[in-house]
Design an enzyme around this catalytic site. Structure first.
Site, mmCIF file in Angstrom:
data_model
loop_
_atom_site.group_PDB
_atom_site.id
_atom_site.type_symbol
_atom_site.label_atom_id
_atom_site.label_comp_id
_atom_site.label_asym_id
_atom_site.label_seq_id
_atom_site.Cartn_x
_atom_site.Cartn_y
_atom_site.Cartn_z
ATOM 1 N N LYS A 282 -36.816 -0.881 7.018
ATOM 2 C CA LYS A 282 -36.376 -0.727 8.412
ATOM 3 C C LYS A 282 -36.205 0.765 8.739
ATOM 4 C CE LYS A 282 -34.487 -5.353 8.519
ATOM 5 N NZ LYS A 282 -33.370 -6.301 8.442
ATOM 6 N N GLN B 68 -27.212 -5.796 7.791
ATOM 7 C CA GLN B 68 -28.099 -6.585 6.928
ATOM 8 C C GLN B 68 -27.350 -7.777 6.344
ATOM 9 O OE1 GLN B 68 -31.377 -6.044 6.693
ATOM 10 N NE2 GLN B 68 -31.668 -7.733 5.281
ATOM 11 N N ASP C 258 -30.865 -7.499 16.469
ATOM 12 C CA ASP C 258 -31.266 -8.640 15.632
ATOM 13 C C ASP C 258 -31.360 -9.920 16.462
ATOM 14 O OD1 ASP C 258 -31.906 -8.408 12.923
ATOM 15 O OD2 ASP C 258 -29.821 -8.041 12.351
HETATM 16 N N1 GUN Z 1 -31.454 -10.900 6.293
HETATM 17 C C1 GUN Z 1 -32.626 -11.601 6.255
HETATM 18 N N2 GUN Z 1 -33.293 -11.457 7.410
HETATM 19 C C2 GUN Z 1 -32.546 -10.665 8.194
HETATM 20 C C3 GUN Z 1 -32.733 -10.146 9.510
HETATM 21 O O1 GUN Z 1 -33.709 -10.402 10.216
HETATM 22 N N3 GUN Z 1 -31.737 -9.340 9.957
HETATM 23 C C4 GUN Z 1 -30.632 -9.058 9.225
HETATM 24 N N4 GUN Z 1 -29.703 -8.286 9.764
HETATM 25 N N5 GUN Z 1 -30.434 -9.519 8.019
HETATM 26 C C5 GUN Z 1 -31.393 -10.311 7.499
#
Ligand code: GUN
Length: 280
Positions: A52, A96, A119
């Site tokens: 990211k 996350q 998100d």
């Molecule tokens: N953990 C697994 N997929 C995601 C996601 O799309 N966003 C976040 N914040 N955590 C995750």
């Protein structure tokens, strides 16, 4: 031969487009940063977080990394989110998941300002999506819609079967396919006759989280198969929820793992960040 839907290529295209948009935004003085928060050092999460941050660097937006120890309390995390909500430079907040067991994930998600909820997990974002109002869309389901559209695969009028009902993928996926005028069936672990239901799908979207579970008996000849799963097999090779070698000869189009859905999640996160910067 089935079309192999190239998520790597399509996500790269999207990131190139976003890079141009960010350059234009900068020229207009529109700037902003994505705050990326990780609690603990789960190795899979660390890979996602790194990807990211790299994607931010590629499209030209700043990322602010908050790497907190596993022992961080819920209160400390909530107080960081309050601070980020109030920081005008921060246009997106990503925490996350999963979080350590002593932290209530729902509480954390709800603490993020819906204006910075890149998100798309906040109940306000989910509600807006459900009734077709403007708001951030969850990245993986939004990425799958882009994969289908950019591969010229028709959605309207098709029967879409979604396997899995998680808040992050299954449920929002069903809503987005409905928004695109598909006829949608949601299935889950208690569904009776799962192979039979799946065989009705023109578009089969599998997000069940079980390695190589969906074989040929679940797939209608000519169906489009989207595999959201990501696992390591016995030989430590990445694999999905679908038995790729068995399903590919039956499908008209299929996403591989890796290189299918995975890269799209990050591209759509970047899209949400650029949208947030645009809106100031
Ligand atoms: N953990 C697994 N997929 C995601 C996601 O799309 N966003 C976040 N914040 N955590 C995750």
């Amino acid at each position: 031969m089935a079309l192999r839907i190239d998520g790597k290529k399509i996500s790269q295209q999207i990131k190139e487009e976003l890079k141009e948009k960010v350059a234009l935004q900068k020229a207009e003085g529109k700037l902003g940063a994505l705050a990326v928060v990780q609690v603990g050092a789960d190795p899979a999460s660390s890979v996602y977080v790194r990807n990211k941050k790299n994607a931010c660097a590629f499209i030209g937006i700043e990322s602010l990394a908050y790497e907190l120890p596993e022992e961080t309390s819920e209160e400390e995390l909530l107080s960081l989110i309050t601070e980020l909500n109030g920081n005008p430079k921060v246009k997106g907040i990503l925490v996350q998941l999963p979080l350590p067991a002593h932290i209530n994930e729902d509480k954390v998600i709800q603490a993020i300002s819906p204006k910075k909820d890149v998100d798309g997990f906040h109940p306000q974002s989910v509600g807006a999506m459900a009734i077709g109002e403007k708001g951030f869309l969850p990245c993986t389901p939004a990425g799958i819609i882009q994969l289908l559209k950019r591969s010229n695969l028709e959605i309207s009028g098709k029967h879409c079967v979604v396997v899995g009902r998680s808040n992050i993928v299954g449920k929002p996926m069903a809503l987005l396919m409905l928004r695109e005028n598909a006829t949608v069936t949601i299935t889950h672990s208690k569904t009776k006759n799962l192979p039979e239901v799946c065989r009705q799908a023109d578009i089969l979207i599998v997000a069940m989280g079980r390695p190589q579970y969906i074989g040929a008996e679940y797939v209608k000849e000519g169906a489009v198969v989207i595999d959201v799963g990501i696992h390591r097999d016995a030989g430590n090779k990445l694999c999905g929820d679908v038995k790729f070698d068995e399903v590919e000869p039956i499908a008209s189009a299929i996403t591989p793992v890796p290189g299918g859905v995975g890269p799209m999640t990050i591209a759509m996160l970047m899209d949400n960040c650029v949208q947030s910067i645009e809106e100031g």
